[in-house]
Design a protein around this motif. Structure first.
Motif, mmCIF file in Angstrom:
data_model
loop_
_atom_site.group_PDB
_atom_site.id
_atom_site.type_symbol
_atom_site.label_atom_id
_atom_site.label_comp_id
_atom_site.label_asym_id
_atom_site.label_seq_id
_atom_site.Cartn_x
_atom_site.Cartn_y
_atom_site.Cartn_z
ATOM 1 N N ALA A 155 0.915 -1.400 -0.019
ATOM 2 C CA ALA A 155 0.009 -0.055 0.008
ATOM 3 C C ALA A 155 0.896 1.216 0.070
ATOM 4 O O ALA A 155 2.210 1.163 0.374
ATOM 5 N N TYR A 156 0.337 2.469 -0.317
ATOM 6 C CA TYR A 156 1.229 3.652 -0.454
ATOM 7 C C TYR A 156 0.008 4.822 -0.230
ATOM 8 O O TYR A 156 -1.054 4.612 -0.808
ATOM 9 N N GLU A 157 0.623 5.859 0.028
ATOM 10 C CA GLU A 157 -0.200 7.042 0.151
ATOM 11 C C GLU A 157 0.889 8.373 -0.080
ATOM 12 O O GLU A 157 2.017 8.342 0.109
ATOM 13 N N SER A 158 0.362 9.082 -1.312
ATOM 14 C CA SER A 158 1.258 10.324 -1.684
ATOM 15 C C SER A 158 0.994 11.405 -0.701
ATOM 16 O O SER A 158 -0.161 11.648 -0.083
ATOM 17 N N VAL A 159 1.915 12.208 -0.764
ATOM 18 C CA VAL A 159 1.886 13.480 0.054
ATOM 19 C C VAL A 159 2.323 14.833 -0.621
ATOM 20 O O VAL A 159 3.378 14.717 -1.456
#
Length: 360
Positions: free
Chosen positions: A188-192
């Motif tokens: 999983a990943y999350e962009s910032v």
């Protein structure tokens, strides 16, 4: 991270305080009282703001290796004391020297880890490649919380290198650990979004906060095996690397452009800290050289008048304006003189008492 409540009963864990290096090994029972008792044995409060709870934390492999050796076979005990973060470099060197291939130091740790029969190992900001023998032990593998959008910025300093490059977007991933640096499938990943003000310590904290939430979200799928089936392989052709920061990189050269220097100040905030050399000139013609740590800057839209010497630093409003390469101008808002507190450029200017500041 305080995430123990989401783990299944009797999950094998290694609990440590990432800052203090205190270690407890055991099996987790799903009751706050039991966990509080376990954690209290380390001398830390469960709610202590200093506590950073992980299933397997930074450098715990080294620390547990030391404690796992038998008295008859152990190496010599070394107690290390150091206060600033730079002292960690000395400790790293000592630890590296103690982990030779197939040494008792490594063997004893792997034996003890195997006895624990861990279900899962989690790493975060761990600076070494784990051997296959380690990775084969946990039933559901080892996962890593990494503060970049892999395959970009693999390595030890992803946040600092991203800021040096002036990126507008980064992120955090939870990925499986393999026998290559940060190259495992992404769960999983999350962009910032990255603004032009945030510095490395704040961005690192933000990414690990989001990474913690991401880990909690995917933990059930990791422990039931479905995450391994859905994890996305990285495209290694897009890989970029983020090697360790060297102290010498933190020196500012004002022949570079203001955007480059501003990014350096942000990337090197905290440690090692961006530094620059200046000259203080008195009205009588006397001068002395000094080093200032540059704390906060911004890229200026101002234009310094062409009259006067290019190296002269001028105060406009509450900021020092420094002429840089390519006709660009850097505003210095905060700085730190040697042996003194961080102060505004206005306060430092007042202390010059008529002396002139020039960049070198």
């Amino acid at each position: 991270w305080g995430c123990w409540t989401c783990l299944p009963p009797h999950t094998s864990i290694i609990v440590c305080d990432g800052e203090m290096g205190v270690l407890v090994v055991g099996r987790l029972a799903c009751s706050a009282a039991h966990f509080a008792h376990l954690w209290a044995s380390t001398g830390c409060s469960v709610n202590s703001p200093r506590s950073s709870l992980t299933v397997l934390s930074t450098s715990v492999v080294h620390r547990f290796s030391c404690s796992a050796q038998s008295l008859g076979e152990r190496k010599k005990r070394v107690v290390f004391l150091g206060t600033p973060k730079v002292a960690a470099d000395v400790l790293d060197t000592l630890l590296d020297a103690a982990q030779a291939e197939n040494s008792i130091f490594e063997e004893k740790f792997l034996e003890e880890l195997l006895k624990l029969k861990p279900d899962l190992c989690v790493t975060a900001a761990y600076g070494n490649i784990l051997p296959k023998r380690f990775l084969d032990i946990p039933a559901y593998g080892t996962v890593n919380v990494h503060p970049s959008l892999l395959p970009l910025y693999r390595g030890a300093a992803p946040v600092q290198r991203a800021l040096l490059d002036g990126v507008k977007e980064t992120g955090v991933v939870v990925a499986y650990t393999v026998c290559a640096m940060d190259a495992g499938p992404v769960i999983a990943y999350e962009s910032v979004i990255v603004d032009d003000i945030i510095k490395a310590p704040e961005l690192l904290s933000l990414l690990f906060t989001k990474g913690t939430s991401l880990l909690l979200m995917v933990l059930p799928s990791i422990l039931n095996g479905s995450a391994a089936e859905k994890a996305q392989k990285q495209d290694h052709s897009y890989a970029t690397y983020a090697p360790k920061i060297c102290v010498d990189e933190a020196w500012l050269d004002f022949e570079e452009t203001a955007p480059v220097l501003h990014n350096k100040v942000r990337a090197f905030a905290g440690w090692p800290g961006a530094k620059a050399k200046f000259q203080v000139c008195s009205p009588s013609g006397e001068s002395k050289e000094l080093e200032l740590k540059i704390i906060t800057t911004k890229i200026s839209s101002s234009v310094i008048a062409s009259t006067g010497e290019k190296r002269t630093v001028v105060l406009v409003g509450s900021a020092f304006l420094v002429q840089c390469g390519g006709g660009t101008v850097l505003e210095i808002l905060e700085l730190q003189p040697p042996g003194k507190r961080v102060m505004t450029s206005q306060d430092y200017f007042n202390g010059l008492r008529g002396q002139q500041l020039k960049r070198l």
